[in-house]
Design a protein around this motif. Structure first.
Motif, PDB file in Angstrom:
ATOM      1  N   PHE A 194       0.857  -1.186   0.000  1.00 27.98           N
ATOM      2  CA  PHE A 194       0.000   0.000   0.000  1.00 27.98           C
ATOM      3  C   PHE A 194       0.890   1.232   0.000  1.00 27.98           C
ATOM      4  CE2 PHE A 194      -3.608  -2.502   1.890  1.00 27.98           C
ATOM      5  CZ  PHE A 194      -4.535  -2.158   0.923  1.00 27.98           C
TER       6      PHE A 194
ATOM      7  N   LEU B  59      -1.958  -9.779   0.633  1.00 27.94           N
ATOM      8  CA  LEU B  59      -3.334  -9.655   0.155  1.00 27.94           C
ATOM      9  C   LEU B  59      -3.598 -10.780  -0.850  1.00 27.94           C
ATOM     10  CD1 LEU B  59      -3.616  -5.815  -0.508  1.00 27.94           C
ATOM     11  CD2 LEU B  59      -4.810  -7.099   1.248  1.00 27.94           C
TER      12      LEU B  59
ATOM     13  N   VAL C 176      -3.796 -12.214  -4.222  1.00 28.30           N
ATOM     14  CA  VAL C 176      -3.191 -11.779  -5.484  1.00 28.30           C
ATOM     15  C   VAL C 176      -3.349 -12.906  -6.511  1.00 28.30           C
ATOM     16  CG1 VAL C 176      -1.025 -11.086  -6.603  1.00 28.30           C
ATOM     17  CG2 VAL C 176      -1.477 -10.383  -4.252  1.00 28.30           C
TER      18      VAL C 176
ATOM     19  N   PHE D 175      -3.173  -9.378 -10.285  1.00 30.53           N
ATOM     20  CA  PHE D 175      -4.296  -8.550  -9.795  1.00 30.53           C
ATOM     21  C   PHE D 175      -4.327  -8.608  -8.260  1.00 30.53           C
ATOM     22  CE2 PHE D 175      -8.496  -7.386  -8.624  1.00 30.53           C
ATOM     23  CZ  PHE D 175      -9.112  -6.729  -9.678  1.00 30.53           C
ATOM     24  N   VAL D 176      -4.261  -7.440  -7.625  1.00 29.78           N
ATOM     25  CA  VAL D 176      -4.287  -7.396  -6.150  1.00 29.78           C
ATOM     26  C   VAL D 176      -5.693  -6.995  -5.721  1.00 29.78           C
ATOM     27  CG1 VAL D 176      -3.271  -6.403  -4.077  1.00 29.78           C
ATOM     28  CG2 VAL D 176      -1.884  -6.655  -6.139  1.00 29.78           C
ATOM     29  N   TYR D 177      -6.273  -7.799  -4.839  1.00 33.39           N
ATOM     30  CA  TYR D 177      -7.663  -7.557  -4.416  1.00 33.39           C
ATOM     31  C   TYR D 177      -7.694  -6.894  -3.044  1.00 33.39           C
ATOM     32  CZ  TYR D 177     -12.548  -8.633  -3.240  1.00 33.39           C
ATOM     33  OH  TYR D 177     -13.859  -8.544  -2.875  1.00 33.39           O
ATOM     34  N   VAL D 178      -8.449  -5.804  -2.937  1.00 30.55           N
ATOM     35  CA  VAL D 178      -8.639  -5.150  -1.630  1.00 30.55           C
ATOM     36  C   VAL D 178     -10.099  -5.325  -1.238  1.00 30.55           C
ATOM     37  CG1 VAL D 178      -8.484  -3.005  -0.316  1.00 30.55           C
ATOM     38  CG2 VAL D 178      -6.871  -3.434  -2.174  1.00 30.55           C
TER      39      VAL D 178
ATOM     40  N   GLU E  19     -13.732  -5.268   0.660  1.00 29.19           N
ATOM     41  CA  GLU E  19     -14.488  -4.133   1.177  1.00 29.19           C
ATOM     42  C   GLU E  19     -14.198  -3.872   2.653  1.00 29.19           C
ATOM     43  OE1 GLU E  19     -18.659  -4.590   0.541  1.00 29.19           O
ATOM     44  OE2 GLU E  19     -19.187  -2.733   1.554  1.00 29.19           O
TER      45      GLU E  19
ATOM     46  N   LEU F  10     -12.609  -0.357   4.097  1.00 33.48           N
ATOM     47  CA  LEU F  10     -13.354   0.537   4.980  1.00 33.48           C
ATOM     48  C   LEU F  10     -12.840   0.486   6.412  1.00 33.48           C
ATOM     49  CD1 LEU F  10     -16.985  -0.128   3.746  1.00 33.48           C
ATOM     50  CD2 LEU F  10     -15.383   1.613   2.985  1.00 33.48           C
TER      51      LEU F  10
ATOM     52  N   VAL G 260      -7.563   0.056   6.199  1.00 28.65           N
ATOM     53  CA  VAL G 260      -6.999   0.977   5.197  1.00 28.65           C
ATOM     54  C   VAL G 260      -7.473   2.406   5.469  1.00 28.65           C
ATOM     55  CG1 VAL G 260      -7.020   1.596   2.749  1.00 28.65           C
ATOM     56  CG2 VAL G 260      -6.669  -0.773   3.415  1.00 28.65           C
TER      57      VAL G 260
END
Lengths: 73, 764
Positions: free
Chosen positions: A32, A43, A45, A51-54, A56, A60, A63
């Motif tokens: 990050f 994370l 990936v 592709f890096v997934y964050v 929800e 919220l 992060v």
């Protein structure tokens, strides 16, 4: 995991798949970056396309709170 | 679309926009910290307000504790004090002053003394001797014992009773017995039956560090050595001395003398660092309207009973200036009076390294200026917060996040949704209608009706200018952007022939009135001159008029609005805090963006004044009240018989502005605009719409994500709900959209979220 900060438990059930590559996302190294600061994290990936997934709840939760803290530095 | 540069976190210290001296002079205006008048009048500095509060609560133990801080022998002081506090009690101006001394006497008599305390106290090393008897030696002994000096009293009396009788013969038997007990409990050595002569005195002077004597002893042994009254010190002979001048003054003398003992014991100049001693003046403001019981109960011969004393103490109105805090949801939220909050905010702007903990409070003020009107000294918290914001911007320490959405909205208003055209058939115009960005966003039909009406009824042509006046960047403290916006608006107005501006919004009127050489009036003034348009009709039910904070100090506008409302046939209800004292709806100062919680409390504060429907003349107020479920109408809606209906969400606000511009361009100027057509079908669940509004995610952001997905195919499939999640970086944020596909070209959005941090894969 000793010494590594862990903000998120990565997809233990393998429920996330990369739509483009058709493979499950794996626990992978990501970073990050905000306001000249960088944080290494783990994370979900995609092992093929990266592709890096964050999720929800992470966006919220942790992060957002780290963002607030850095903004007030 | 324009972007705003995010700052780094390594700061380059640039310009400081406020000096400490300027801030000090601002802070000094707040009288919250001024002492109540009773306390100021007391040379002994009894915390009378807290004392009476404790007594009123029936907590005599606490009350006595407070009283003992100034009176080592409470019954002695209560019996003989001249009570200047009562003379200054503000209740005395409209009724009877609180019988403070009688309450003190009851507390001293019936209060339970706190136990312990002195057992483990470390004694000081310097020793003190007191020679003589009388009230001054008694009270000084009490003061010095409190300060933990090893202390010996040498007196001519044969026993303690005689010593006490000599000092306080005016006490009745009960009081005498209580004070004797108290004196016995104190850690004071006594030597009785002393014959005090010069040799005796010299001997004590040699064996003690500090020597104190009674006035009787001084006049006998040193009749020509004067005493400095401010210090209670005979400088020539280096002893401390005090006489009997009434109980209160003697007690004050003992206090001064005890401080001089401190200085002498430390071998310091007794004149230095004494602080403010004795009675002083107070500039506190007191709202006497809250006084309920104006008459005091008669004091019986034996004094008040505990119950009577508590009743009398309850009459105290606890003088405290909280005029601003009564009416301001922001100050109530942070529970700090403006003087303190301002200082903290100023300190926040000065931090170079470390956390800026006051960023949020500083950005939560609506900058409405209500405090400057309700404060008896005109303290202006808005000015403090506004300068602080500009300061944070100038030193590059202001985070962009709290204001970015609003600033981007402003850029949208002055770019994609901007329109400046002379009335068809005119090159330049005599007037220009400036409805304001919120009017076009919330009530586009009303803007259209107003513009058509003005064009039809005014001579010389009426141009239209749809855009933002610059209040947004002004509130955000972005002064460079403010200057750019000012130049931009001025340039556009010049193109239209420098017309007279007809503002539809009081905040725009205020903001534009800072431009040089601009003639500006409100649409309400124009409607009063022209008369109401056809179809104008007021509300059938009585309504509360909410004054816009943009119209604070603008008496003409407030008056014009009321006249217009009367002409419409509205019955207006009187509400507290109207006119110049009106609170902000929560939109002002970008409070709603920076601190949603405080902004909601501001809206609530506005609405608690009446249950009736609200009429306002600022579209932001209309919107925020309607969002709270209150029947809320803008005065222009009533004038033009339009109804903007349910409040739009953030995306609809943008779309309304764009649609209004495009429709007017088409209908009035016959210009066609290329409308962006989506090449796929997009739907939202109800939850998704609500979530997006709540999280400040625009439909444009969602569209950008889905366009990206359609081009790249990049997404995550969540097996749990079978939905896809795609993302895209737009400006300073990454947006994530969770959606379902009903076919190649049809999507339904289920969830959306965003974060400002960038994220990328890390190697190794």
């Amino acid at each position: 995991m000793a010494g590594e900060k862990n903000y998120y438990t990565v997809d233990p059930m393998g429920k996330l798949r990369c739509f483009k590559c058709g493979v499950p996302l794996e626990k992978g190294k990501a970073k990050f970056m905000y306001l000249d600061n960088g944080f290494p994290v783990e994370l979900p990936v995609c092992p093929v396309c990266g592709f890096v997934y964050v999720p929800e709840e992470l966006a919220l939760g942790k992060v957002a709170s780290v963002e607030r803290a850095l903004e007030d530095k | 679309m324009a972007q705003i540069q995010e700052r780094g976190s390594t700061h380059v210290y640039k310009v400081n926009k406020i000096s400490k001296e300027e801030m000090d002079s601002m802070v000094a205006r707040c009288v919250y910290e001024q002492p109540p008048f009773c306390n100021a009048a007391c040379p002994l500095k009894l915390d009378t307000r807290a004392f009476l509060k404790a007594a009123a609560d029936g907590d005599f133990k606490k009350a006595l504790g407070l009283y003992e801080k100034i009176a080592p022998f409470p019954l002695v002081l209560a019996a003989g004090c001249e009570a200047p506090c009562e003379g200054k009690c503000r209740l005395g101006e409209i009724g009877d002053a609180v019988a403070i001394r009688a309450v003190e006497a009851a507390v001293a008599r019936y209060g339970e003394a706190a136990r312990g305390g002195s057992v483990f106290r470390m004694k000081k090393r310097k020793t003190v001797a007191i020679l003589g008897s009388g009230l001054f030696p008694l009270l000084l002994a009490g003061e010095l014992e409190k300060k933990a000096y090893p202390l010996t009293v040498f007196c001519e009396q044969a026993d303690l009773d005689s010593f006490l009788r000599c000092a306080a013969g005016f006490l009745d038997e009960d009081a005498f017995a209580l004070e004797r007990k108290r004196l016995r409990g104190k850690d004071i050595q006594f030597e009785f039956s002393c014959s005090i002569d010069r040799a005796f005195l010299d001997e004590k002077r040699a064996s003690f560090d500090v020597l104190c004597i009674s006035e009787t002893v001084r006049s006998r042994l040193f009749p020509d050595s004067p005493v400095i009254p401010e210090l209670m010190l005979c400088e020539k002979e280096q002893f401390i001395c005090g006489g009997e001048e009434g109980v209160m003054n003697t007690a004050f003398g003992a206090k001064k003398a005890a401080l001089t003992v401190d200085r002498l014991a430390q071998k310091l100049d007794p004149r230095n660092t004494r602080g403010q001693e004795g009675a002083c003046e107070s500039e506190l403001y007191t709202d006497l309207s809250e006084a309920k019981e104006l008459r005091r109960a008669a004091i019986p011969d034996g004094g008040y009973t505990p119950a009577q004393a508590a009743e009398e103490a309850k009459r105290c109105i606890q003088c405290r200036c909280e005029e601003c805090m009564k009416s301001c949801a922001y100050l109530q939220h942070y529970k700090k009076y403006p003087g303190l909050l301002s200082r903290e905010i100023y300190n926040n702007t000065q931090i170079i390294m470390g956390d800026h903990q006051l960023n949020k409070p500083m950005n939560a003020c609506s900058l409405c200026g209500q405090c400057s009107v309700v404060c008896p000294r005109g303290f202006d918290m808005a000015q403090v917060c506004h300068i602080a914001r500009r300061n944070m911007v100038s030193t590059d320490k202001m985070p962009l996040a709290p204001h970015e959405f609003a600033l981007m909205d402003m850029l949208f208003s002055n770019n994609e949704a901007f329109l400046a055209r002379p009335q068809p058939g005119y090159e330049t115009c005599r007037y220009v209608f400036f409805p304001g960005c919120q009017a076009s966003a919330i009530a586009p039909d009303t803007v259209r009706a107003a513009y058509e009406d003005l064009c039809a009824r005014l001579d010389g042509g009426v141009a239209l200018l749809l855009g933002c006046c610059g209040a947004i960047c002004d509130w955000a403290g972005r002064y460079e952007l403010e200057d750019q916006t000012r130049e931009f608006i001025d340039r556009e107005l010049a193109r239209l022939g420098d017309p007279i501006v007809i503002a539809g919004c009081p905040t725009c009127k205020k903001e534009l009135s800072t431009h040089d050489g601009l003639e500006i009036k409100g649409i309400w003034d124009v409607l009063l001159e022209l008369g109401l348009p056809e179809g104008a009709r007021g509300l059938a039910r009585p309504a509360a008029l909410h004054d816009s904070c943009g119209a604070r100090g603008d008496e003409e506008t407030q008056k014009a609005i009321r006249t217009l409302a009367a002409q419409l046939g509205c019955t207006l209800i009187d509400t507290p805090y109207s006119g110049d004292r009106s609170p902000c709806c929560g939109y002002g100062g970008l409070a709603a963006y920076a601190n949603r919680e405080v902004a909601a409390e501001m809206t609530e504060k506005c609405l608690e004044r009446s249950d009736a429907p609200y009429i306002s003349y600022c579209m932001a107020c209309r919107d925020r009240f309607a969002r709270q479920g209150r029947e809320s109408r803008h005065l222009l809606e009533l004038c033009y018989g339009t109804d903007a209906g349910a409040p739009p969400d953030i995306s609809e606000k943008r779309r309304n502005r764009l649609t209004l511009k495009n429709e007017l361009l088409h209908e009035l100027w016959h210009e066609e605009t290329a409308e962006m057509k989506l090449d796929f079908e997009l739907n939202y669940t109800v939850d998704a719409r609500r979530m997006m509004d709540d999280r400040m995610i625009l439909t444009d952001d969602v569209i950008a994500v889905l366009q990206d997905f359609r081009a790249s195919g990049e997404a995550v499939l969540d097996a749990e709900d079978g939905l896809l999640v795609a993302r895209r970086r737009v400006g300073n944020a990454t947006f994530w959209v969770k959606f379902s596909r009903e076919g190649e070209d049809s999507f339904t959005v289920h969830r959306a979220w965003s974060h400002r941090m960038r994220v990328e894969k890390r190697e190794g």
